[in-house]
Write a protein that holds these residues in place. Structure first.
Motif: not given
Ligand code: C2E
Ligand code: CA
Ligand code: CA
Ligand code: CA
Length: 278
Positions: A19-24, A27-30, A35-41, A83-85
């Motif tokens: 649903s769109p709610r989950l999409q929302l 967004d927030a989770e990403l 912010e918390h740098q939970q990404f890696c390569l 989202s522009g993130l």
């Protein structure tokens, strides 16, 4: 054997499709994840067919959502873009990949680093400045950096993108057209924008059987690219048979599970030190 990545996308994908709610909430989770740098390569090696050497690596983004959840970008890239993130995260991706390229070079491992860039990042017109600053900081060679551009209808400012791409090339970086042959990356792209490398999408690689349409297309692409001065990279090469055929067709480089899945930087270093050709 190189350790393969753990992926947990299936569960997540199903959730996203809802649903769109989950999409929302995605967004927030990403946003929090950035912010918390939970990404890696992770990095996937590329081999030159003629020299039988590993000559490059493509940086591939992963979201470390929890300790044992490493999520591939199919599940969240479009949300990062809308989202522009992808702008702040894209800067981090470039910086991290360039830092890794320089660190390998210091160890005597000279690999061309492929960095995926979203059209959203190109439309800003700031990417060359960012690259120049980061390359200077990291101490990389511009010619060892390849910017990969994916097909996209989302290119809203084609003139701006064309200008940006040619200024990147003029500065000495390489530019690759990614996923060639599917989506919207058509022959027109080759007219409108300028590239050094064409990456043939894996949709054309999985069935290279004698008499297949795929084989006919790849056979025609190789000399076309040669006369346009483009190097060719076949994506998604999984088997030795595919490799042998691509080699006989005259494709320049291969990337795919046959060689290695996307793995950590250390695993790439290990693979290279063990690699003695095919
Ligand atoms: P891509 O640029 O076409 O990257 C290649 C994808 O094919 C990767 O998926 C890789 O894991 C997968 N692959 C490689 N070899 C094989 C093979 O032999 N067989 C099969 N079936 N698949 C193979 P991944 O990592 O899930 O990335 C998906 C897409 O997400 C990428 O496609 C790229 O468009 C995008 N992406 C990844 N990292 C970044 C990034 O840092 N920035 C941006 N803007 N996009 C990224
Ligand atoms: Ca790519
Ligand atoms: Ca691709
Ligand atoms: Ca792709």
């Amino acid at each position: 054997v190189v350790p393969s990545e753990q992926i947990n996308v299936t569960v997540f994908d199903a959730r996203l499709a809802q649903s769109p709610r989950l999409q929302l909430s995605l967004d927030a989770e990403l946003k929090k994840a950035v912010e918390h740098q939970q990404f890696c390569l992770l990095y996937q090696p590329q081999m030159d067919i003629r020299d039988q050497q590993i000559v490059g690596a493509e940086a591939l983004l992963r979201w470390q959502r929890s300790e044992n959840e490493l999520i591939a970008p199919g599940a969240f890239m479009s949300t990062l873009e809308s989202s522009g993130l992808i702008r702040p995260l894209g800067e981090w991706i470039m910086q991290e990949a360039l830092r890794q390229q320089a660190s390998w070079a210091q160890q005597g491992v000279c690999l061309q680093m492929g960095i995926n860039v979203s059209p959203v990042q190109l439309e800003q017109g700031k990417i060359l400045d960012q690259l120049e600053r980061m390359v200077a900081d990291a101490g990389c060679d511009r010619s060892s950096v390849c910017i990969e551009i994916t097909e996209s209808l989302a290119i809203k400012k084609p003139l701006m993108v064309a200008k940006t791409l040619s200024s990147i090339r003029e500065a000495g970086y390489k530019v690759a057209l990614d996923d060639f042959g599917i989506g919207f990356s058509s022959l027109e792209y080759l007219l409108r924008f300028s590239f050094d490398i064409l990456k043939i999408d894996r949709a054309f690689i999985w069935n290279l059987a004698q008499g297949s349409k795929e084989q006919a297309i790849v056979r025609a692409l190789a000399p076309l690219c040669q006369s346009l001065g483009l190097k060719t990279v076949a994506e998604g090469v999984e088997t030795r048979q595919q490799y042998d055929l691509l080699s006989s067709i005259g494709v320049d480089q291969v990337q795919g599970y046959m060689l290695s899945r996307p793995v950590t930087a250390d695993a790439v270093t290990e693979l290279i030190s063990d690699f003695r050709g095919l």
